[in-house]
Write a protein that holds these residues in place. Structure first.
Motif, PDB file in Angstrom:
ATOM      1  N   TYR A   1      19.636   5.227   4.685  1.00 55.21           N
ATOM      2  CA  TYR A   1      19.658   6.311   3.640  1.00 55.21           C
ATOM      3  C   TYR A   1      21.004   6.763   3.273  1.00 55.21           C
ATOM      4  O   TYR A   1      21.620   7.238   4.236  1.00 55.21           O
ATOM      5  CB  TYR A   1      18.769   7.474   4.274  1.00 55.21           C
ATOM      6  N   THR A   2      21.066   6.856   1.946  1.00 54.05           N
ATOM      7  CA  THR A   2      22.521   7.507   1.713  1.00 54.05           C
ATOM      8  C   THR A   2      22.350   7.648  -0.116  1.00 54.05           C
ATOM      9  O   THR A   2      21.424   7.377  -0.402  1.00 54.05           O
ATOM     10  CB  THR A   2      23.729   6.547   1.920  1.00 54.05           C
ATOM     11  N   ASN A   3      23.465   8.413  -0.494  1.00 54.60           N
ATOM     12  CA  ASN A   3      23.374   8.247  -1.956  1.00 54.60           C
ATOM     13  C   ASN A   3      24.508   7.642  -2.290  1.00 54.60           C
ATOM     14  O   ASN A   3      25.173   8.016  -3.443  1.00 54.60           O
ATOM     15  CB  ASN A   3      23.585   9.893  -2.299  1.00 54.60           C
ATOM     16  N   CYS A   4      25.073   6.668  -1.758  1.00 47.82           N
ATOM     17  CA  CYS A   4      25.919   5.675  -2.081  1.00 47.82           C
ATOM     18  C   CYS A   4      25.559   4.240  -2.035  1.00 47.82           C
ATOM     19  O   CYS A   4      24.535   3.818  -1.460  1.00 47.82           O
ATOM     20  CB  CYS A   4      27.240   5.988  -1.141  1.00 47.82           C
ATOM     21  N   HIS A   5      26.653   3.444  -2.152  1.00 46.84           N
ATOM     22  CA  HIS A   5      25.974   1.843  -2.233  1.00 46.84           C
ATOM     23  C   HIS A   5      24.788   1.277  -2.647  1.00 46.84           C
ATOM     24  O   HIS A   5      24.509   1.939  -3.717  1.00 46.84           O
ATOM     25  CB  HIS A   5      26.598   1.389  -0.600  1.00 46.84           C
ATOM     26  N   TYR A   6      24.327   0.728  -1.793  1.00 49.77           N
ATOM     27  CA  TYR A   6      23.100   0.083  -2.276  1.00 49.77           C
ATOM     28  C   TYR A   6      21.892   1.134  -2.716  1.00 49.77           C
ATOM     29  O   TYR A   6      21.118   0.973  -3.635  1.00 49.77           O
ATOM     30  CB  TYR A   6      22.294  -0.920  -1.332  1.00 49.77           C
TER      31      TYR A   6
ATOM     32  N   PRO B   1      20.480   7.252   9.454  1.00 53.39           N
ATOM     33  CA  PRO B   1      19.929   6.019   9.958  1.00 53.39           C
ATOM     34  C   PRO B   1      18.462   5.595   9.058  1.00 53.39           C
ATOM     35  O   PRO B   1      17.686   6.789   9.071  1.00 53.39           O
ATOM     36  CB  PRO B   1      19.808   6.040  11.066  1.00 53.39           C
ATOM     37  N   LYS B   2      18.075   4.574   8.577  1.00 50.65           N
ATOM     38  CA  LYS B   2      16.862   4.218   8.122  1.00 50.65           C
ATOM     39  C   LYS B   2      15.891   3.684   9.082  1.00 50.65           C
ATOM     40  O   LYS B   2      16.083   2.714   9.499  1.00 50.65           O
ATOM     41  CB  LYS B   2      16.837   3.279   6.943  1.00 50.65           C
ATOM     42  N   THR B   3      15.106   4.627   9.613  1.00 48.63           N
ATOM     43  CA  THR B   3      14.183   4.072  10.514  1.00 48.63           C
ATOM     44  C   THR B   3      12.770   3.725  10.050  1.00 48.63           C
ATOM     45  O   THR B   3      11.936   3.235  10.816  1.00 48.63           O
ATOM     46  CB  THR B   3      14.081   4.952  11.848  1.00 48.63           C
TER      47      THR B   3
ATOM     48  N   GLY C   1      13.983  18.347 -16.633  1.00 48.77           N
ATOM     49  CA  GLY C   1      13.705  17.143 -16.125  1.00 48.77           C
ATOM     50  C   GLY C   1      14.740  16.610 -14.842  1.00 48.77           C
ATOM     51  O   GLY C   1      15.074  15.439 -14.565  1.00 48.77           O
ATOM     52  N   GLU C   2      15.399  17.652 -14.527  1.00 51.11           N
ATOM     53  CA  GLU C   2      16.606  17.688 -13.663  1.00 51.11           C
ATOM     54  C   GLU C   2      16.006  17.771 -12.026  1.00 51.11           C
ATOM     55  O   GLU C   2      15.204  18.525 -12.011  1.00 51.11           O
ATOM     56  CB  GLU C   2      17.673  18.453 -13.790  1.00 51.11           C
ATOM     57  N   PRO C   3      16.357  17.022 -10.955  1.00 48.05           N
ATOM     58  CA  PRO C   3      15.811  17.177  -9.740  1.00 48.05           C
ATOM     59  C   PRO C   3      16.324  18.373  -9.275  1.00 48.05           C
ATOM     60  O   PRO C   3      17.476  18.732  -9.482  1.00 48.05           O
ATOM     61  CB  PRO C   3      16.568  15.814  -9.215  1.00 48.05           C
ATOM     62  N   THR C   4      15.580  19.044  -8.413  1.00 50.60           N
ATOM     63  CA  THR C   4      15.926  20.377  -7.927  1.00 50.60           C
ATOM     64  C   THR C   4      16.253  20.201  -6.452  1.00 50.60           C
ATOM     65  O   THR C   4      16.857  21.156  -5.704  1.00 50.60           O
ATOM     66  CB  THR C   4      14.794  21.239  -7.916  1.00 50.60           C
ATOM     67  N   ASP C   5      16.227  19.052  -5.664  1.00 48.06           N
ATOM     68  CA  ASP C   5      16.567  19.062  -4.282  1.00 48.06           C
ATOM     69  C   ASP C   5      17.595  17.913  -4.167  1.00 48.06           C
ATOM     70  O   ASP C   5      17.343  16.780  -4.354  1.00 48.06           O
ATOM     71  CB  ASP C   5      15.384  18.427  -3.676  1.00 48.06           C
ATOM     72  N   PRO C   6      18.855  18.081  -3.838  1.00 47.25           N
ATOM     73  CA  PRO C   6      19.985  17.138  -3.915  1.00 47.25           C
ATOM     74  C   PRO C   6      19.901  16.551  -2.527  1.00 47.25           C
ATOM     75  O   PRO C   6      20.842  15.475  -2.366  1.00 47.25           O
ATOM     76  CB  PRO C   6      21.202  18.179  -3.954  1.00 47.25           C
ATOM     77  N   THR C   7      19.038  16.718  -1.434  1.00 47.15           N
ATOM     78  CA  THR C   7      19.206  15.937  -0.383  1.00 47.15           C
ATOM     79  C   THR C   7      18.321  14.682  -0.298  1.00 47.15           C
ATOM     80  O   THR C   7      18.433  14.014   0.828  1.00 47.15           O
ATOM     81  CB  THR C   7      18.733  16.741   0.714  1.00 47.15           C
ATOM     82  N   ARG C   8      17.522  14.346  -1.248  1.00 44.95           N
ATOM     83  CA  ARG C   8      16.665  13.391  -1.133  1.00 44.95           C
ATOM     84  C   ARG C   8      16.545  12.505  -2.524  1.00 44.95           C
ATOM     85  O   ARG C   8      16.807  12.992  -3.398  1.00 44.95           O
ATOM     86  CB  ARG C   8      15.100  13.913  -1.097  1.00 44.95           C
TER      87      ARG C   8
END
Length: 467
Positions: free
Chosen positions: A254-259, A243-245, A314-321
């Motif tokens: 918050y998601t890695n999908c849709h918008y 959830p985005k609070t 130049g690649e992100p190292t944290d896949p969670t954010r």
């Protein structure tokens, strides 16, 4: 216009028209589309927020605009929930208007492209799907309306331009600031053409900063969402959601999908390509740098802040954010001693500076002394029309008129890819945090092998773009 196109049997009723589209489009419909001529049959690929459904329940977007001029015969989406809701909306609105209400639902967009009766498609998917679907649609003989940014990489820009040239189809990119609804931009360009600002030497382009997130946990994929297919060319990763609070006014979670795909480099380019697709396009149009062989020469990162660490490639190292740049400024040099300053630190819009004065323009304002001077010294008659290439109209109206006339739409692929390539170059400079040099004629980064390799990217097997 193929022979299978449905004919409009009766004039659209006023009440039905009010249900179908927002008021700006209703007043923009030309007589050609009000008369009982043949209407194009439309397939809609991607049915999320930009296509029509907002979180407040309003139906307003590419889908509603398309129904002003055509009959939607099929919808396609990898999220069955969105696809089912879209089909119901189309069926009800077209039935109310006395038009065909049989709407096919296709989880696989290729089945839409296979239909001989469909004349054109709208593509309103995440950015990393745009080019592949668009090229396949062109080769299937369809005219195309595709949301911006059209490409994920510079290599895709070359591929989509080649496909348009080879097929000769009509293609409108969804950069709506070029149309009637944003006439402030057209007036700004007309002022520059008329010499009101003198020689332009700099444009400050404000495109806002991208949001940041906390670590987003992996969760089960929601029912109805084909996650593997949504990922497409991107690496196969876990679905994430929470959830985005942070801001109660935000509609989205918050998601890695849709918008929220916009804030992940795997699927998009952050604000640089999201808002940059609009403002950089106008800026390059303004200084006549959207033609063959034109473009920037040097891109320098001045502020390059990412919410997660990037490695030396130049690649992100944290896949969670979220990982696209949240604060950034790049300086972009063009020929004739003109420089863009593109960044999150400036007011959203364009501050255009010349030897005789400066103006600021965005979607709600056109300001500056040269603007005030027009009260006593207005632009010549037809100045805005000369910029636009005719009487300005709405974006979908322009596209549909070009489908009939076979002329090039106002937001053509060739000019768009030159502007979006500037944005891609900006992101490469930001991700490597070093200056990049560009050969516009060859469309190639020079003197930096790693940066040049970032003009494209590896695509997951089975989802490659067939150039």
């Amino acid at each position: 216009m193929n022979k299978s196109r449905r004919k409009l049997c009766q004039l659209m009723a006023t009440g039905a028209a009010s249900l179908l589209t927002p008021w700006p489009l209703r007043r923009a419909v030309s007589d050609d589309f009000r008369s009982p001529n043949e209407r194009p049959v439309v397939g809609c690929i991607g049915t999320g927020s930009r296509w029509g459904f907002r979180e407040d329940g309003m139906f307003k977007g590419v889908g509603s605009f398309a129904m002003e001029f055509g009959d939607v015969a099929a919808v396609s989406d990898v999220d069955a929930n969105r696809m089912n809701a879209a089909a119901l909306k189309v069926r009800d609105l077209q039935a109310e208007a006395g038009r065909p209400s049989d709407v096919a639902k296709e989880a696989d967009y290729r089945k839409v492209l296979d239909r001989d009766d469909i004349d054109l498609v709208t593509i309103v998917t995440p950015d990393h799907w745009h080019t592949k679907i668009a090229i396949e649609a062109l080769r299937a003989g369809k005219d195309v309306y595709c949301e911006k940014p059209l490409t994920l990489t510079i290599e895709e820009s070359k591929q989509i331009r080649k496909a348009v040239e080879e097929t000769g189809r009509v293609f409108q990119v969804g950069t709506q600031q070029r149309t009637e609804s944003s006439q402030g931009f057209l007036k700004a360009i007309a002022m520059v053409r008329d010499g009101r600002l003198g020689k332009i030497h700099s444009i400050k382009i404000g495109i806002n900063g991208a949001p940041v997130s906390d670590s987003i946990p992996k969760v089960d994929v929601p029912d109805g969402l084909h996650w593997e297919r949504w990922l497409g060319q991107a690496p196969l990763v876990d679905y994430r959601w929470s959830p985005k609070t942070r801001d109660a006014k935000q509609y989205w979670n918050y998601t890695n999908c849709h918008y929220d795909f916009r804030w992940w480099y795997a699927y998009s380019g952050g604000k640089m390509t999201d808002w940059g697709a609009h403002h950089v396009d106008i800026a390059q149009w303004l200084i006549n740098q959207n033609g063959d062989g034109q473009g920037p020469t040097r891109i320098e990162p001045v502020v390059a802040n990412h919410p997660v660490p990037l490695n030396e490639r130049g690649e992100p190292t944290d896949p969670t954010r979220y990982n696209t740049a949240d604060r950034f400024v790049v300086h972009v040099d063009f020929p004739n001693d003109t420089q863009f300053r593109i960044g999150s630190e400036f007011r959203n819009g364009l501050l255009v500076e010349g030897t005789k004065g400066r103006i600021f323009v965005n979607r709600g304002a056109l300001e500056g002394s040269p603007v005030e001077d027009m009260k006593s010294n207005p632009l010549p008659d037809g100045a805005v029309e000369a910029v636009y290439g005719g009487e300005p109209t709405t974006h979908m109206a322009n596209f549909m008129q070009c489908v009939k006339s076979r002329k090039t739409p106002i937001s053509d692929v060739a000019s768009h890819v030159r502007a979006i390539n500037t944005c891609h170059l900006g992101n490469i400079a930001l991700r490597l945090n070093r200056t990049v040099k560009w050969d516009a004629a060859r469309e190639e980064i020079i003197g930096d092998e790693l940066a040049r390799n970032m003009q494209g990217r590896e695509q997951r097997k089975g989802y490659e773009t067939d150039a």
